[in-house]
Design a protein around this motif. Sequence first.
Motif, PDB file in Angstrom:
ATOM      1  N   GLY A 222       0.823  -1.200   0.000  1.00  0.00           N
ATOM      2  CA  GLY A 222       0.000   0.000   0.000  1.00  0.00           C
ATOM      3  C   GLY A 222       0.855   1.247   0.000  1.00  0.00           C
ATOM      4  N   ILE A 223       0.183   2.396   0.038  1.00  0.00           N
ATOM      5  CA  ILE A 223       0.873   3.677   0.089  1.00  0.00           C
ATOM      6  C   ILE A 223       0.122   4.597   1.038  1.00  0.00           C
ATOM      7  CG2 ILE A 223      -0.388   4.706  -1.849  1.00  0.00           C
ATOM      8  CD1 ILE A 223       2.228   6.028  -2.710  1.00  0.00           C
ATOM      9  N   PHE A 224       0.849   5.409   1.785  1.00  0.00           N
ATOM     10  CA  PHE A 224       0.240   6.351   2.706  1.00  0.00           C
ATOM     11  C   PHE A 224       0.704   7.750   2.329  1.00  0.00           C
ATOM     12  CE2 PHE A 224       0.028   8.798   6.677  1.00  0.00           C
ATOM     13  CZ  PHE A 224      -1.309   8.598   7.004  1.00  0.00           C
ATOM     14  N   THR A 225      -0.266   8.612   2.037  1.00  0.00           N
ATOM     15  CA  THR A 225       0.052   9.959   1.555  1.00  0.00           C
ATOM     16  C   THR A 225      -0.520  11.021   2.485  1.00  0.00           C
ATOM     17  OG1 THR A 225      -1.965  10.187   0.260  1.00  0.00           O
ATOM     18  CG2 THR A 225      -0.110   9.077  -0.815  1.00  0.00           C
ATOM     19  N   ASP A 226      -0.158  12.258   2.213  1.00  0.00           N
ATOM     20  CA  ASP A 226      -0.724  13.390   2.959  1.00  0.00           C
ATOM     21  C   ASP A 226      -2.245  13.392   2.834  1.00  0.00           C
ATOM     22  OD1 ASP A 226       1.790  14.212   3.638  1.00  0.00           O
ATOM     23  OD2 ASP A 226       1.981  15.650   1.987  1.00  0.00           O
ATOM     24  N   GLY A 227      -2.728  13.019   1.666  1.00  0.00           N
ATOM     25  CA  GLY A 227      -4.177  12.975   1.436  1.00  0.00           C
ATOM     26  C   GLY A 227      -4.859  11.964   2.335  1.00  0.00           C
ATOM     27  N   ASP A 228      -4.227  10.789   2.505  1.00  0.00           N
ATOM     28  CA  ASP A 228      -4.779   9.762   3.403  1.00  0.00           C
ATOM     29  C   ASP A 228      -4.864  10.290   4.830  1.00  0.00           C
ATOM     30  OD1 ASP A 228      -5.053   7.685   1.456  1.00  0.00           O
ATOM     31  OD2 ASP A 228      -2.888   7.353   1.564  1.00  0.00           O
ATOM     32  N   LEU A 229      -3.811  10.984   5.266  1.00  0.00           N
ATOM     33  CA  LEU A 229      -3.791  11.533   6.622  1.00  0.00           C
ATOM     34  C   LEU A 229      -4.932  12.530   6.823  1.00  0.00           C
ATOM     35  CD1 LEU A 229      -2.435  11.882   9.385  1.00  0.00           C
ATOM     36  CD2 LEU A 229      -0.979  13.640   8.347  1.00  0.00           C
ATOM     37  N   ARG A 230      -5.120  13.442   5.895  1.00  0.00           N
ATOM     38  CA  ARG A 230      -6.167  14.451   6.042  1.00  0.00           C
ATOM     39  C   ARG A 230      -7.560  13.828   6.078  1.00  0.00           C
ATOM     40  NH1 ARG A 230      -2.779  17.252   2.426  1.00  0.00           N
ATOM     41  NH2 ARG A 230      -4.069  16.601   0.654  1.00  0.00           N
ATOM     42  N   ARG A 231      -7.784  12.863   5.223  1.00  0.00           N
ATOM     43  CA  ARG A 231      -9.107  12.217   5.191  1.00  0.00           C
ATOM     44  C   ARG A 231      -9.429  11.524   6.507  1.00  0.00           C
ATOM     45  NH1 ARG A 231      -7.530  11.259  -0.105  1.00  0.00           N
ATOM     46  NH2 ARG A 231      -6.597   9.240   0.429  1.00  0.00           N
ATOM     47  N   HIS A 232      -8.440  10.815   7.070  1.00  0.00           N
ATOM     48  CA  HIS A 232      -8.694  10.067   8.298  1.00  0.00           C
ATOM     49  C   HIS A 232      -8.731  10.963   9.522  1.00  0.00           C
ATOM     50  CE1 HIS A 232      -8.797   5.970   6.753  1.00  0.00           C
ATOM     51  NE2 HIS A 232      -7.829   6.309   5.904  1.00  0.00           N
TER      52      HIS A 232
ATOM     53  N   ARG B   8      -2.850   4.776  15.211  1.00  0.00           N
ATOM     54  CA  ARG B   8      -3.282   3.567  14.494  1.00  0.00           C
ATOM     55  C   ARG B   8      -2.147   3.024  13.626  1.00  0.00           C
ATOM     56  NH1 ARG B   8      -8.991   4.998  11.774  1.00  0.00           N
ATOM     57  NH2 ARG B   8      -8.808   2.787  11.151  1.00  0.00           N
ATOM     58  N   LYS B   9      -2.283   1.745  13.262  1.00  0.00           N
ATOM     59  CA  LYS B   9      -1.317   1.135  12.346  1.00  0.00           C
ATOM     60  C   LYS B   9      -1.552   1.679  10.939  1.00  0.00           C
ATOM     61  CE  LYS B   9      -0.948  -3.277  14.830  1.00  0.00           C
ATOM     62  NZ  LYS B   9      -1.167  -4.747  14.723  1.00  0.00           N
ATOM     63  N   VAL B  10      -0.475   1.853  10.223  1.00  0.00           N
ATOM     64  CA  VAL B  10      -0.605   2.412   8.881  1.00  0.00           C
ATOM     65  C   VAL B  10      -1.402   1.493   7.961  1.00  0.00           C
ATOM     66  CG1 VAL B  10       1.555   1.438   7.944  1.00  0.00           C
ATOM     67  CG2 VAL B  10       0.667   3.603   7.050  1.00  0.00           C
ATOM     68  N   SER B  11      -1.385   0.179   8.242  1.00  0.00           N
ATOM     69  CA  SER B  11      -2.124  -0.776   7.401  1.00  0.00           C
ATOM     70  C   SER B  11      -3.630  -0.528   7.447  1.00  0.00           C
ATOM     71  CB  SER B  11      -1.820  -2.213   7.835  1.00  0.00           C
ATOM     72  OG  SER B  11      -2.181  -2.402   9.190  1.00  0.00           O
ATOM     73  N   GLU B  12      -4.090   0.140   8.491  1.00  0.00           N
ATOM     74  CA  GLU B  12      -5.528   0.401   8.655  1.00  0.00           C
ATOM     75  C   GLU B  12      -5.985   1.628   7.866  1.00  0.00           C
ATOM     76  OE1 GLU B  12      -6.278   0.766  12.824  1.00  0.00           O
ATOM     77  OE2 GLU B  12      -5.283  -1.119  13.329  1.00  0.00           O
ATOM     78  N   VAL B  13      -5.054   2.487   7.523  1.00  0.00           N
ATOM     79  CA  VAL B  13      -5.452   3.750   6.881  1.00  0.00           C
ATOM     80  C   VAL B  13      -4.777   3.981   5.522  1.00  0.00           C
ATOM     81  CG1 VAL B  13      -6.013   4.901   9.052  1.00  0.00           C
ATOM     82  CG2 VAL B  13      -3.647   4.961   8.204  1.00  0.00           C
ATOM     83  N   MET B  14      -3.923   3.067   5.122  1.00  0.00           N
ATOM     84  CA  MET B  14      -3.216   3.245   3.846  1.00  0.00           C
ATOM     85  C   MET B  14      -4.151   3.015   2.658  1.00  0.00           C
ATOM     86  SD  MET B  14      -1.104  -0.342   3.600  1.00  0.00           S
ATOM     87  CE  MET B  14      -1.961  -1.919   3.307  1.00  0.00           C
ATOM     88  N   THR B  15      -3.727   3.447   1.495  1.00  0.00           N
ATOM     89  CA  THR B  15      -4.415   3.128   0.242  1.00  0.00           C
ATOM     90  C   THR B  15      -3.860   1.799  -0.241  1.00  0.00           C
ATOM     91  OG1 THR B  15      -4.692   5.452  -0.367  1.00  0.00           O
ATOM     92  CG2 THR B  15      -4.789   3.844  -2.158  1.00  0.00           C
ATOM     93  N   LYS B  16      -4.739   0.805  -0.336  1.00  0.00           N
ATOM     94  CA  LYS B  16      -4.291  -0.534  -0.724  1.00  0.00           C
ATOM     95  C   LYS B  16      -4.216  -0.672  -2.246  1.00  0.00           C
ATOM     96  CE  LYS B  16      -6.356  -2.596   3.426  1.00  0.00           C
ATOM     97  NZ  LYS B  16      -7.335  -3.570   3.960  1.00  0.00           N
ATOM     98  N   LYS B  17      -3.355  -1.588  -2.659  1.00  0.00           N
ATOM     99  CA  LYS B  17      -3.152  -1.874  -4.084  1.00  0.00           C
ATOM    100  C   LYS B  17      -2.934  -0.589  -4.899  1.00  0.00           C
ATOM    101  CE  LYS B  17      -5.841  -6.150  -3.963  1.00  0.00           C
ATOM    102  NZ  LYS B  17      -6.987  -6.906  -4.533  1.00  0.00           N
ATOM    103  N   PRO B  18      -1.946   0.198  -4.514  1.00  0.00           N
ATOM    104  CA  PRO B  18      -1.703   1.462  -5.239  1.00  0.00           C
ATOM    105  C   PRO B  18      -1.084   1.212  -6.613  1.00  0.00           C
ATOM    106  CG  PRO B  18       0.077   1.066  -3.708  1.00  0.00           C
ATOM    107  CD  PRO B  18      -0.923  -0.037  -3.464  1.00  0.00           C
ATOM    108  N   SER B  19      -1.153   2.208  -7.440  1.00  0.00           N
ATOM    109  CA  SER B  19      -0.478   2.130  -8.736  1.00  0.00           C
ATOM    110  C   SER B  19       1.025   2.091  -8.493  1.00  0.00           C
ATOM    111  CB  SER B  19      -0.827   3.342  -9.594  1.00  0.00           C
ATOM    112  OG  SER B  19      -2.212   3.378  -9.865  1.00  0.00           O
ATOM    113  N   SER B  20       1.738   1.399  -9.358  1.00  0.00           N
ATOM    114  CA  SER B  20       3.196   1.342  -9.277  1.00  0.00           C
ATOM    115  C   SER B  20       3.742   1.213 -10.691  1.00  0.00           C
ATOM    116  CB  SER B  20       3.645   0.156  -8.419  1.00  0.00           C
ATOM    117  OG  SER B  20       3.230  -1.075  -9.021  1.00  0.00           O
ATOM    118  N   ILE B  21       5.049   1.323 -10.808  1.00  0.00           N
ATOM    119  CA  ILE B  21       5.668   1.221 -12.131  1.00  0.00           C
ATOM    120  C   ILE B  21       7.003   0.506 -12.015  1.00  0.00           C
ATOM    121  CG2 ILE B  21       6.905   3.446 -12.000  1.00  0.00           C
ATOM    122  CD1 ILE B  21       6.093   3.793 -15.012  1.00  0.00           C
ATOM    123  N   GLY B  22       7.361  -0.242 -13.056  1.00  0.00           N
ATOM    124  CA  GLY B  22       8.625  -0.957 -13.071  1.00  0.00           C
ATOM    125  C   GLY B  22       9.794  -0.016 -13.277  1.00  0.00           C
TER     126      GLY B  22
END
Length: 318
Positions: free
Chosen positions: A240-250, A260-274
């Motif tokens: 997952g990924i945790f961003t400033d946006g995730d923090l503000r929303r929660h 809280r654990k970051v796994s509870e508030v992170m964005t799961k299955k984020p976009s990624s690139i090779g």
Amino acid sequence: MLKRAKEVLTIEAQAITAMMRHLGADFESTVEIIAKCAGRVIVCGVGKSGIVARKIAATLSSTGTPSIFLHSAEGLHGDLGQVTARDVIIIISQSGETEETVKLLPLVKKIGAKIVVMTGNPKSTLGSYGDLVLNIAVKVEGCPLGLAPMASTTVTMALGDALAACLIDRKKFRKEDFALFHPGGSLGRKLLLKVEDIMRRESYFAKVSMDTKVKDVLWTITKARCGCACVVDNKGKLLGIFTDGDLRRHLEEDAGVLSRKVSEVMTKKPSSIGQDKLAAQAFDMLKTKRIDELPVVDKKGKVVGLLDVQDLLKAGLV
């Protein structure tokens, strides 16, 4: 003034159109001998023809045909040593009787290079020496005094472009090849620059485990001076990924989110690139998905870096 300007442009446009009638077997043969040339193309001229010759050589070089410019006068004083029997030499002279150029011809013949002549007088001395002759004759120059070469230099440059274009087709020259010769240009950056070349590595991006508390994640992000944290499993694979946006929303929903654990508030299955993908592809993803960061992963899905839109800005891709 406008009347004169339009008159000159009309004369030059008509001269290029008229030149198409001169194209024939010698033009096709020129493309073939250049395409098969084991050496280089040497484009030779003096005066205005020399300036045009330099431009033709530059265009050929940048499109996959190794070429150099040879000034006719300098050729008589040592620079003819650049010419070998493996080369093709293109000699430009509107009159076909330019003294410095004519003096080169017996010497080039002795060396053994193929001679392509661009001249407005195919029956000239220059024309008689050419293995192939390309006619660049014009009826009128466009100069009010009838002295300065205008239409003739335009026609010559256009014919050089036509040669380069045909050689691009003949050699199957690609955009990627062009980019290799233009690494400093916009196209070069888009076609050559890869994600791994500009991504943030090691201590320059934040990477945390699932059980990390949000307050500690924020400290890691601050320390790395980036805008997010990649959340990984014990093998380093992206979860997952945790961003400033995730923090503000929660924070709006839960004032105790920092504990809280970051796994509870992170964005799961984020976009990624090779890491082996083009940086231009990364930019397209950021723009399409309207995000600012992309985790970079290897072929096994392990996080090896982070790409921020600011990195693309610095690389000149945005």
